[in-house]
Design a protein around this motif. Structure first.
Motif, PDB file in Angstrom:
ATOM      1  N   THR A   1     111.150  -2.978  92.475  1.00 55.18           N
ATOM      2  CA  THR A   1     111.705  -1.798  92.149  1.00 55.18           C
ATOM      3  C   THR A   1     112.062  -1.755  90.735  1.00 55.18           C
ATOM      4  O   THR A   1     112.433  -2.721  90.090  1.00 55.18           O
ATOM      5  CB  THR A   1     113.103  -1.526  92.995  1.00 55.18           C
ATOM      6  OG1 THR A   1     113.695  -0.197  92.661  1.00 55.18           O
ATOM      7  CG2 THR A   1     114.145  -2.623  92.670  1.00 55.18           C
ATOM      8  N   GLY A   2     111.674  -0.590  90.068  1.00 51.98           N
ATOM      9  CA  GLY A   2     112.048  -0.381  88.677  1.00 51.98           C
ATOM     10  C   GLY A   2     113.571  -0.042  88.253  1.00 51.98           C
ATOM     11  O   GLY A   2     114.251   0.406  89.042  1.00 51.98           O
ATOM     12  N   ILE A   3     113.905  -0.189  86.951  1.00 52.65           N
ATOM     13  CA  ILE A   3     115.524   0.216  86.579  1.00 52.65           C
ATOM     14  C   ILE A   3     115.143   1.367  85.538  1.00 52.65           C
ATOM     15  O   ILE A   3     114.665   1.132  84.653  1.00 52.65           O
ATOM     16  CB  ILE A   3     116.035  -1.083  86.039  1.00 52.65           C
ATOM     17  CG1 ILE A   3     116.204  -2.274  86.654  1.00 52.65           C
ATOM     18  CG2 ILE A   3     117.570  -0.520  85.442  1.00 52.65           C
ATOM     19  CD1 ILE A   3     116.971  -3.181  86.188  1.00 52.65           C
ATOM     20  N   CYS A   4     115.069   2.593  86.324  1.00 46.00           N
ATOM     21  CA  CYS A   4     115.173   3.698  85.523  1.00 46.00           C
ATOM     22  C   CYS A   4     116.254   3.818  84.366  1.00 46.00           C
ATOM     23  O   CYS A   4     117.524   3.283  84.646  1.00 46.00           O
ATOM     24  CB  CYS A   4     115.262   4.979  86.442  1.00 46.00           C
ATOM     25  SG  CYS A   4     115.025   6.729  85.331  1.00 46.00           S
TER      26      CYS A   4
ATOM     27  N   SER B   1     116.117   2.168  96.578  1.00 44.39           N
ATOM     28  CA  SER B   1     115.129   1.074  96.603  1.00 44.39           C
ATOM     29  C   SER B   1     115.818  -0.397  96.049  1.00 44.39           C
ATOM     30  O   SER B   1     114.914  -1.489  95.969  1.00 44.39           O
ATOM     31  CB  SER B   1     113.760   1.318  95.998  1.00 44.39           C
ATOM     32  OG  SER B   1     113.929   1.626  94.516  1.00 44.39           O
ATOM     33  N   MET B   2     116.917  -0.356  95.612  1.00 39.07           N
ATOM     34  CA  MET B   2     117.448  -1.614  95.214  1.00 39.07           C
ATOM     35  C   MET B   2     118.100  -2.345  96.277  1.00 39.07           C
ATOM     36  O   MET B   2     119.218  -2.582  96.333  1.00 39.07           O
ATOM     37  CB  MET B   2     118.583  -1.567  93.984  1.00 39.07           C
ATOM     38  CG  MET B   2     118.128  -0.793  92.808  1.00 39.07           C
ATOM     39  SD  MET B   2     119.116  -0.949  91.293  1.00 39.07           S
ATOM     40  CE  MET B   2     117.798   0.020  89.990  1.00 39.07           C
TER      41      MET B   2
ATOM     42  N   GLU C   1     112.225   3.884  91.636  1.00 34.46           N
ATOM     43  CA  GLU C   1     110.854   3.569  91.181  1.00 34.46           C
ATOM     44  C   GLU C   1     110.515   2.285  92.124  1.00 34.46           C
ATOM     45  O   GLU C   1     110.882   1.062  91.576  1.00 34.46           O
ATOM     46  CB  GLU C   1     110.788   3.362  89.758  1.00 34.46           C
ATOM     47  CG  GLU C   1     111.310   4.457  89.029  1.00 34.46           C
ATOM     48  CD  GLU C   1     111.505   4.058  87.351  1.00 34.46           C
ATOM     49  OE1 GLU C   1     111.343   2.774  87.269  1.00 34.46           O
ATOM     50  OE2 GLU C   1     111.919   4.838  86.765  1.00 34.46           O
ATOM     51  N   PHE C   2     109.725   2.249  93.140  1.00 38.15           N
ATOM     52  CA  PHE C   2     109.453   1.246  93.990  1.00 38.15           C
ATOM     53  C   PHE C   2     108.166   1.128  94.587  1.00 38.15           C
ATOM     54  O   PHE C   2     107.306   2.190  94.673  1.00 38.15           O
ATOM     55  CB  PHE C   2     110.456   1.106  95.240  1.00 38.15           C
ATOM     56  CG  PHE C   2     110.477   2.399  96.159  1.00 38.15           C
ATOM     57  CD1 PHE C   2     109.807   2.270  97.299  1.00 38.15           C
ATOM     58  CD2 PHE C   2     111.049   3.434  95.532  1.00 38.15           C
ATOM     59  CE1 PHE C   2     109.796   3.320  98.051  1.00 38.15           C
ATOM     60  CE2 PHE C   2     111.212   4.494  96.458  1.00 38.15           C
ATOM     61  CZ  PHE C   2     110.490   4.389  97.742  1.00 38.15           C
TER      62      PHE C   2
END
Length: 261
Positions: free
Chosen positions: A40-43, A123-124, A66-67
């Motif tokens: 998962t991304g960190i926006c 998604s975290m 974002e995953f």
């Protein structure tokens, strides 16, 4: 016995108010798909949410939109997504399907929209739910790590292909060499445009990366005269388009006089 998972949750409005919590693994019902999160991304919006600056999230809520991951269960109405599929997802979790925006498939503008990681747990966490319509199956050659960046990349494709119709002949400015700016740059060079990438002094390493990714000109707006650069490059006419990826009002204001008539 209820299966549990870990999640990074914004518990209440305000600065921080974050917690690493235990919560039940959600069930895949109706048109929903349960995904075991790989990456998962960190926006930037997640950072603003942490700081209490982003008013959109409903709390408490698990952050992240974002995953990528693997489908482990599907609801009874799901017909195109299968257990075992490698997938990513758009951020839309719920829309009304009745308003003009939904009818035009601009469901990101639906006034009743609920987003993953803002109004719906994101998604975290070990697992995340998504609606079937939002899910995209990954090609075999695309890694989970790369696929987790498909959502921000899609935002850039939306801007350059669907909203502004960037063309081969265009000379453009991209303001801000962060992840979004660098995605915009790669799309622009794929199309064939001439790109001026701007940043500030602390962005030096990112501007150098932009140069390696194909930026035709890089400009530190704190030490260089962007207007002169644009005048020289365009023979005084100005650039065709400007894309702001800085989020800075002064940057946007500075760019407006640089656009051709």
């Amino acid at each position: 016995m209820t299966k549990m998972m870990k999640g990074v949750s914004k518990q209440a409005p305000g600065y921080d108010q974050m917690a690493f919590i235990d919560l039940p693994v959600p069930e895949a019902k109706e048109d929903k798909v349960l995904i075991k999160v790989a990456y998962t991304g960190i926006c930037g919006s997640d950072i603003h949410t942490f700081k209490g600056e982003y008013k959109n999230p409903t709390t408490p809520v698990v952050l992240g939109h974002e995953f990528s991951g693997e489908v482990v269960a599907v609801g009874e109405q799901v017909t195109k997504i299968n257990v075992g599929d490698r997938v990513t997802s758009e951020t839309t979790f719920y829309v009304c399907n009745e308003c003009d925006y939904c009818k035009e498939k601009q469901y990101n503008l639906c006034p009743h929209r609920k987003g993953i990681g803002t109004q719906q747990n994101g998604s975290m966490a070990n697992y995340v739910l998504a609606r079937e319509e939002s899910i995209h199956v990954l090609p075999d050659h695309l890694s989970y790590k790369g696929a987790a960046m498909s959502e921000p990349l899609a935002c850039c494709v939306h801007a350059m292909y669907q909203k502004s119709q960037l063309e081969l002949k265009d000379t453009i400015i991209i303001m801000g060499p962060g992840p979004i700016g660098l995605f915009l740059l790669q799309i622009a060079k794929e199309i064939g445009a001439f790109v001026i990438m701007t940043g500030i002094t602390k962005d030096a390493h990112r501007l150098e990366l932009a140069k390696k990714l194909g930026a035709d000109v890089i400009v530190d707006t704190m030490t260089e005269d962007l207007a002169k650069v644009v005048t020289d490059v365009t023979n005084g006419y100005g650039v065709d388009k400007v894309y702001d990826a800085s989020g800075a009002v002064p940057a946007v204001n500075a760019s407006l006089p640089l656009i051709r008539k």
